[in-house]
Write a protein that holds these residues in place. Structure first.
Motif, PDB file in Angstrom:
ATOM      1  N   GLU A   1      -0.218   4.551  -0.736  1.00 49.73           N
ATOM      2  CA  GLU A   1      -0.910   5.839  -0.627  1.00 49.73           C
ATOM      3  C   GLU A   1      -0.561   6.539   0.691  1.00 49.73           C
ATOM      4  O   GLU A   1      -0.444   5.908   1.741  1.00 49.73           O
TER       5      GLU A   1
ATOM      6  N   TYR B   1       0.853  -1.192   0.000  1.00 49.85           N
ATOM      7  CA  TYR B   1       0.000   0.000   0.000  1.00 49.85           C
ATOM      8  C   TYR B   1       0.889   1.241   0.000  1.00 49.85           C
ATOM      9  O   TYR B   1       1.633   1.485   0.954  1.00 49.85           O
TER      10      TYR B   1
ATOM     11  N   LYS C   1      -1.885   8.112   3.316  1.00 56.17           N
ATOM     12  CA  LYS C   1      -3.139   8.353   4.031  1.00 56.17           C
ATOM     13  C   LYS C   1      -2.970   8.013   5.502  1.00 56.17           C
ATOM     14  O   LYS C   1      -1.974   7.413   5.924  1.00 56.17           O
TER      15      LYS C   1
END
Length: 451
Positions: free
Chosen positions: A382, A380, A384
């Motif tokens: 991203e 992952y 965020k």
């Protein structure tokens, strides 16, 4: 620019990722089982010359095929996998080793009215054994034995492969002086499960032109029931009146004996004299497979022996035996009946690596280590918040999240969180691989659950 409303055409199936994963599991079981019996994988073009596809078709087939022009070419989408197989064997006959054993799992297209459980685009899963001039009766037992292994691999035990022989039926009708009408009679008898004996009798009388006595004799014959040994013993009472009938009984006895030798329990196969298969194409052993707890589904796998696969394309006798599963329809019906295992892992990855630092190099290295260990891993990337990362892992359905923060990097470890139980442990990458693989193996159940 106007927005075009997205839609899927009627009769075409699209699956969400979880369902697609279940479907792929069935495909894997099919491929592995077929390959374990020495069948070669085969693919043929989706588009063929229309003349090739319609050589043995016409009639209803011509009405159902998707046919179109491209320049001067008259083209069509394949409507089954048998006609393309016939063309393939005729074309490559000199290069193939016989008996030629192939399996093919591919989409076919039929322009018929879409309805519940019937599709215009659907997968068929076929196996066939093609001989050069001759083909031993052993093959007619091996084919249903393979289907037994496939259905057991799916997780089913309550199914029955029903077996008959067209020679028995042809010989029996010859005894009654009905050889010229045998094709019409077989197609009528084949509808017995759908319309019942009374309607079958009506058709035999009114449309096939049989006498009351002939119709009664046929219904009595196909009503013979019992164990396989009892049905065969009843058939032996008719021996000596028709050479073709006697040969059919001999072949049926060989098939049932060999099925038992292949390890198929008698609970899962039965001699059934109602099975005729509607096509005149079949000449010997015929099969239909039903789910015992769901007779309303009808046959989920059928096929049989034929004498000349490629007679329209080559002057060479190529007998064969094969069987076909309408895989898209079977999957649809199993899903509708709630028989697909909801606990079956369906995520695209076994683990989701979540970098918890700005530097992603260690997370990339960790993901590669886990992949080398045999895991399917998604990284992952991203930027965020942690809560959003975990929400993504949860929606993806991934069984494990692997967190890598500053403390884990300093210790040469990673934090592995079981997304189902919430349990979290700190492990080395090698330990994480063992831990995740062990948990996955424990939860790896059948694709179909019987109820």
């Amino acid at each position: 620019m106007d927005i075009i409303k997205p839609r899927t055409l009627s009769g075409f199936m699209e699956l969400l990722p979880g369902k697609q994963a279940q479907f792929e599991r069935m495909l894997t079981i099919l491929r592995n089982t077929y390959a374990s019996y020495g069948f070669a994988a085969l693919d043929t073009p989706v588009i063929e010359d229309a003349q090739i596809l319609l050589a043995k078709g016409g009639g209803e087939t011509e009405k159902q095929i998707y046919r179109f022009q491209k320049g001067d070419s008259d083209l069509a989408l394949r409507f089954d996998l048998t006609v393309p197989l016939a063309k393939y064997v005729a074309l490559h006959c000199n290069d193939l080793a016989f008996p030629f054993r192939r399996y093919q799992i591919s989409k076919v297209y039929r322009g018929e009215r879409a309805q519940r459980g019937r599709f215009r685009e659907f997968y068929q899963a076929d196996i066939d054994i093609i001989g050069d001039g001759k083909l031993d009766i052993l093959n007619e037992a091996e084919i249903p034995a393979i289907i037994y292994k496939v259905f057991r691999g799916f997780g089913l035990s309550r199914f029955q492969i029903r077996v008959n022989n067209r020679k028995i039926l042809s010989g029996f009708y010859a005894m009654l002086g009905l050889s010229e009408k045998s094709g019409d009679i077989m197609r009528t008898v084949d509808k017995l499960d759908k319309i019942g004996p009374e309607k079958v009798k009506t058709i035999l009388l009114e449309e096939c032109g049989l006498t009351e006595a002939q119709a009664e004799e046929i219904l009595k014959f196909i009503a013979i029931r019992g164990t396989n040994a009892q049905v065969i013993a009843a058939l032996e009472g008719y021996l000596g009146r028709s050479e073709i009938f006697d040969l059919g009984v001999e072949e049926l006895k060989a098939v049932t004996a060999n099925l038992a030798a292949f390890g198929v329990p008698e609970d899962n196969f039965a001699v059934d004299l109602t099975i005729a298969r509607g096509l005149d194409y079949y000449t010997g052993t015929v099969y239909e497979t039903t789910l015992l707890d769901h007779p309303e589904i009808g046959s989920v796998c059928s096929g049989g022996r034929y004498d000349n696969l490629a007679g329209y394309y080559i002057e060479k006798q190529l007998p064969g035996v094969g069987i076909s599963i309408g895989l898209t329809r079977l999957f649809y019906v199993l899903d509708e009946q709630g028989l697909l295992n909801p606990e079956l892992p369906s995520a695209p990855a076994d683990a989701l690596v979540l970098p918890m630092t700005a530097e992603v190099g260690p997370a990339i290295a960790l993901a590669e280590q886990l992949r080398t260990g045999g895991l399917r891993v998604q990284l992952y990337g991203e930027q965020k918040k942690f809560k959003q990362k975990m929400a993504y892992a949860d929606k993806l359905g991934v069984p494990f999240a692997v967190l890598l923060g500053e403390d884990e990097i300093a210790e040469g470890k990673c934090s592995v969180k079981n997304m189902r139980t919430g349990e979290q442990v700190k492990l080395t990458p090698a330990e994480a691989v063992e831990y995740i693989l062990s948990a996955l193996a424990a939860g790896n159940g059948p694709v179909i659950l019987e109820k």
